[in-house]
Design a protein around this motif. Structure first.
Motif: not given
Length: 228
Positions: A85-113
């Motif tokens: 829900l939060c990520l949907f409201l964050i612009p793609e160019q912001v998501q491409s920053e390194e710290q946000f790319k890391t958090l997205i990867v962490l989210s994926h690892y948690l979702e897939t256990a």
């Protein structure tokens, strides 16, 4: 006017969000509230979503460190879908920053256990995550939740990998849950431990209620007058 201003100051952040969530004047209050959530280990998804929406309207005022804290708090709320829900409201160019790319990867690892990969990635990004108290404990709770949906008896090694604990720390974790959460420990072949988790409708499907086998109280009360 002074009296009105005094009343305005007395409003809580939640009240400000409820009254006028699109008022840019509350943006600074919402940013301060994010920091308060971090320091006090509280959480308000509604307030954080409101801030992200205001950032959409005024992108020049966006604070990347604040956005990162919002996403970390959302990760800590799993299995709720707050991160998406939060990520949907964050612009793609912001998501491409390194710290946000890391958090997205962490989210994926948690979702897939994939907990081993998750903790390995956490170890590489301690400076980003250690600033939010309670992160480790929140993810441990999520990992235990995931295991409880899958296992009746979970091998000690599987639990250790999921919560990133071993040795004495793992022993203390097990002792706590045996005493407080209804866990039990038994020995399997080869002397390895199995942790017996409390039954639920997912790890014991026979506990799941079948709606077709039950009749609601309201339904019964409607039948009685007909029978009489």
């Amino acid at each position: 006017m002074a009296k009105e201003a005094q009343q305005q100051v007395s409003y809580t952040v939640e009240e400000l969000v409820a009254v006028n969530p699109y008022n840019p004047d509350i943006l600074a209050d919402l940013e301060n509230y994010v920091n308060e959530q971090v320091s006090s280990q509280k959480y308000s998804l509604d307030a954080n979503l409101c801030l992200l929406r205001l950032y959409q309207c005024e992108p020049e005022r966006m604070s990347p460190p604040i956005v990162a804290r919002i996403l970390i708090k959302a990760l800590m709320a799993m299995p709720a879908q707050d991160f998406s829900l939060c990520l949907f409201l964050i612009p793609e160019q912001v998501q491409s920053e390194e710290q946000f790319k890391t958090l997205i990867v962490l989210s994926h690892y948690l979702e897939t256990a994939r907990f081993r990969l998750f903790w390995d990635e956490v170890a590489k990004n301690c400076s980003l995550l250690e600033s939010v108290p309670g992160f480790q404990q929140a993810i441990e709770a999520y990992a235990v939740h995931v295991l409880s949906l899958t296992y009746q008896k979970v091998p000690r090694a599987v639990l250790a990998e999921a919560i990133n604990k071993e040795g004495l720390a793992l022993d203390q974790f097990l002792e706590y849950h045996v005493a407080n959460s209804g866990w039990a420990i038994e020995k399997s072949q080869g002397r390895s431990q199995l942790i017996v988790l409390p039954p639920n409708e997912f790890n014991h499907p026979e506990l799941k209620k079948n709606a077709s086998d039950s009749v609601s109280y309201e339904h019964v009360t409607r039948i009685f007058p007909v029978l009489s």
